[in-house]
Design an enzyme around this catalytic site. Structure first.
Site, PDB file in Angstrom:
ATOM      1  N   GLU A 137     -10.655  16.118  -7.783  1.00 56.76           N
ATOM      2  CA  GLU A 137      -9.478  15.869  -8.930  1.00 56.76           C
ATOM      3  C   GLU A 137     -10.454  16.385 -10.228  1.00 56.76           C
ATOM      4  O   GLU A 137     -10.295  15.611 -11.113  1.00 56.76           O
ATOM      5  CB  GLU A 137      -9.380  14.430  -8.937  1.00 56.76           C
ATOM      6  CG  GLU A 137      -8.648  13.826  -7.713  1.00 56.76           C
ATOM      7  CD  GLU A 137      -8.618  12.322  -7.876  1.00 56.76           C
ATOM      8  OE1 GLU A 137      -8.864  11.553  -8.891  1.00 56.76           O
ATOM      9  OE2 GLU A 137      -7.873  11.478  -6.952  1.00 56.76           O
ATOM     10  N   PRO A 138     -10.758  17.611 -10.047  1.00 54.78           N
ATOM     11  CA  PRO A 138     -11.584  18.019 -11.552  1.00 54.78           C
ATOM     12  C   PRO A 138     -10.447  18.295 -12.526  1.00 54.78           C
ATOM     13  O   PRO A 138      -9.276  18.640 -12.419  1.00 54.78           O
ATOM     14  CB  PRO A 138     -12.180  19.382 -11.096  1.00 54.78           C
ATOM     15  CG  PRO A 138     -11.196  19.884  -9.899  1.00 54.78           C
ATOM     16  CD  PRO A 138     -10.619  18.646  -9.570  1.00 54.78           C
ATOM     17  N   GLY A 139     -10.825  18.183 -13.721  1.00 55.03           N
ATOM     18  CA  GLY A 139      -9.946  18.401 -15.052  1.00 55.03           C
ATOM     19  C   GLY A 139     -10.859  18.985 -15.819  1.00 55.03           C
ATOM     20  O   GLY A 139     -10.967  20.216 -16.085  1.00 55.03           O
ATOM     21  N   CYS A 143      -7.503   9.802 -43.465  1.00 54.11           N
ATOM     22  CA  CYS A 143      -7.791   8.760 -44.164  1.00 54.11           C
ATOM     23  C   CYS A 143      -8.617   7.670 -43.384  1.00 54.11           C
ATOM     24  O   CYS A 143      -8.292   6.464 -43.242  1.00 54.11           O
ATOM     25  CB  CYS A 143      -6.827   8.072 -45.033  1.00 54.11           C
ATOM     26  SG  CYS A 143      -6.101   9.076 -46.025  1.00 54.11           S
ATOM     27  N   GLU A 144      -9.914   8.132 -42.818  1.00 54.38           N
ATOM     28  CA  GLU A 144     -10.787   7.350 -42.004  1.00 54.38           C
ATOM     29  C   GLU A 144     -12.121   7.934 -41.858  1.00 54.38           C
ATOM     30  O   GLU A 144     -12.214   9.003 -42.039  1.00 54.38           O
ATOM     31  CB  GLU A 144     -10.379   7.378 -40.415  1.00 54.38           C
ATOM     32  CG  GLU A 144      -8.927   6.749 -40.170  1.00 54.38           C
ATOM     33  CD  GLU A 144      -9.086   5.387 -39.950  1.00 54.38           C
ATOM     34  OE1 GLU A 144      -9.907   4.788 -39.823  1.00 54.38           O
ATOM     35  OE2 GLU A 144      -7.787   5.012 -39.835  1.00 54.38           O
TER      36      GLU A 144
HETATM   37  C1  LIG Z   1      -9.824  11.644 -15.644  1.00 52.84           C
HETATM   38  C2  LIG Z   1      -9.810  11.595 -14.110  1.00 52.84           C
HETATM   39  C3  LIG Z   1     -10.144  12.598 -13.475  1.00 52.84           C
HETATM   40  C4  LIG Z   1     -10.777  14.086 -13.927  1.00 52.84           C
HETATM   41  O1  LIG Z   1     -11.897  13.615 -14.610  1.00 52.84           O
HETATM   42  P1  LIG Z   1     -12.766  15.057 -15.091  1.00 52.84           P
HETATM   43  O2  LIG Z   1     -13.855  14.240 -15.857  1.00 52.84           O
HETATM   44  O3  LIG Z   1     -11.834  15.605 -16.320  1.00 52.84           O
HETATM   45  O4  LIG Z   1     -12.956  15.900 -14.040  1.00 52.84           O
HETATM   46  C5  LIG Z   1      -9.926  12.765 -12.170  1.00 52.84           C
HETATM   47  N1  LIG Z   1      -9.535  11.744 -11.536  1.00 52.84           N
HETATM   48  C6  LIG Z   1      -9.014  10.329 -12.213  1.00 52.84           C
HETATM   49  C7  LIG Z   1      -8.459   9.358 -11.082  1.00 52.84           C
HETATM   50  C8  LIG Z   1      -9.398  10.431 -13.335  1.00 52.84           C
HETATM   51  O5  LIG Z   1      -8.768   9.146 -14.060  1.00 52.84           O
END
Ligand SMILES: *Cc1c(COP(=O)(O)O)cnc(C)c1O
Length: 418
Positions: free
Chosen positions: A274-276, A344-345
């Site tokens: 699950e890469p983001g 404004c912080e």
């Molecule tokens: C945020 C998240 C990801 C992605 O994480 P990255 O650090 O962006 O790769 C994958 N799985 C779950 C369940 C998440 O909450």
């Protein structure tokens, strides 16, 4: 991690386009993404998996623009979603619902119904109560819900506490010591179809060991389940691979898989990832103009037109992000600046103590802004959210219009006057 940004004769380019041209055409602040970089980063995952059965589910929360999702859907990517809003984006972008995994610890019955209706691949379940609600929801639709249990393997991801998720004290998942019992009870539920196990131990990981430790713990559980006649078809190790913001020694996806896949040799469960961040972070930048420079006895400030409402990471996690002028001007006096926004912080800054040769009116580029950038933006201080642009070779596409002042009050109502 690929980036497609280069400096040529002092000017920054993304693919074939000068970032100056984008700032001129669309104004600032704006986010700019490279289609090519997104594609290369996704392809690196697929290549690293080789022949091993896999599904790469891009974590939509890291950058959910529908043109970004469309780019990944076109490559056959799956998607990891955390809300029904994200599911609708994936569908709009042409994503395959059958490659969607649904994470998140507070799914509602409505969200479950919609996901069952479109036929997602799997629900990643985080509590027994959630399991009970999913079973009931699936029963009311006369379908079976595909389920993975998110376990908390209790490994230290060695990352910032706000983005560590796999320790006993974190709110995510089910304690790995309780997981066996939860699976056994789930197996008794009529409308639950147990197909996998998942975890996600944190974000911005730069070492392989926490991933290997988590996988080893998952495998023990999978084997115990199979002995109890609960065979699982997939193992989802989550996302979390780190990227280079400054000078971190990062882990390449090739090296990560070279260490992880041997643990799965002779097995055959599908590996889900699950890469983001590792797909989109270094594919994007935030452009911002220097509005004013000012100095006091202690500090020089570069006051820019982007703020914490546009890019929250430095304020929220003290994240360090590289900031450079999009055109270099070596003739300008070099000074140490705090680069701050107009909100404004006092916590509103993009960078502290940066050595820059800049003047008022210069355009700056904030690097590695493609993940957890626009998606975390808000209208705080009644600031319209900024434009998003995608570069593809020699082409430039506006993929989200800058919000207007009218957008800011959309849905608001004055009280009746009488
Ligand atoms: C945020 C998240 C990801 C992605 O994480 P990255 O650090 O962006 O790769 C994958 N799985 C779950 C369940 C998440 O909450």
């Amino acid at each position: 991690m690929h980036t497609t940004i280069n400096r040529n004769n002092g000017d920054l380019f993304m693919e074939d386009i000068a970032l100056n041209d984008i700032a001129d055409q669309f104004g600032t602040p704006c986010y700019v993404y490279s289609k090519r970089a997104i594609e290369l980063n996704y392809d690196a995952y697929v290549a690293a998996m080789g022949d091993y059965p896999h599904l790469v589910c891009y974590a939509v929360k890291s950058n959910s623009n529908i043109a970004v999702l469309q780019t990944l859907a076109a490559l056959g990517a799956g998607f990891d979603i955390v809300s029904i809003g994200e599911l609708e984006r994936v569908l709009m972008a042409g994503g395959d619902p059958n490659k969607v995994v649904f994470s998140g610890l507070a799914k509602t019955a409505d969200e479950m119904s919609r996901a069952l209706e479109v036929g997602i691949h799997c629900f990643n379940i985080e509590s027994e109560s959630e399991l009970v609600l999913l079973n009931a929801t699936a029963a009311s639709l006369s379908v079976n819900a595909p389920v993975s249990i998110r376990v908390n393997p209790d490994v230290d991801a060695k990352t910032h506490p706000y983005i560590s998720t796999g320790l006993k004290e974190d709110k995510f998942g089910i304690d790995i010591n309780q997981a066996l019992g939860v699976y056994e009870r789930a197996a008794q539920m009529d409308n639950i179809n147990l197909i996998g196990v998942d975890c996600h131990i944190g974000s911005q990981l730069t070492e392989v060991k926490p991933f290997l430790d988590a996988m080893a713990r998952l495998l023990i559980l999978v084997d115990q389940l199979s002995e109890r006649d609960i065979p699982l078809a997939h193992i989802d190790i989550g996302g979390g691979l780190g990227v280079r913001y400054q000078d971190e020694q990062t882990l390449s996806v090739g090296d990560y898989m070279a260490e992880l896949l041997p643990l799965l040799a002779q097995r055959g469960e599908t590996l889900i990832l699950e890469p983001g961040r590792s797909i989109t972070a270094n594919a994007g930048v935030l452009l911002t103009h220097v509005q004013y420079l000012k100095s006091n006895d202690h500090k020089n400030f570069a006051i820019v037109n982007a703020a914490m409402n546009d890019m929250l990471r430095p304020s929220l996690y003290q994240a360090w992000m590289d900031i450079q002028p999009i055109s270099t001007h070596p003739d300008r006096e070099e000074r140490i600046y705090d680069v701050v926004g107009p909100v404004c912080e006092s916590g509103d800054f993009l960078g502290k103590d940066r050595i820059l040769s800049i003047s008022e009116g210069d355009c700056l580029c904030l690097f590695s802004a493609g993940s957890y950038g626009f998606v975390m933006s808000s209208n705080y201080n009644s600031r319209p959210r900024v434009a998003e642009i995608m570069v593809a070779g020699e082409q430039v596409h506006l993929i989200r219009q800058r919000e207007t002042l009218r957008d800011l009050v959309r849905g608001e109502q004055l009280l009746p006057v009488n």
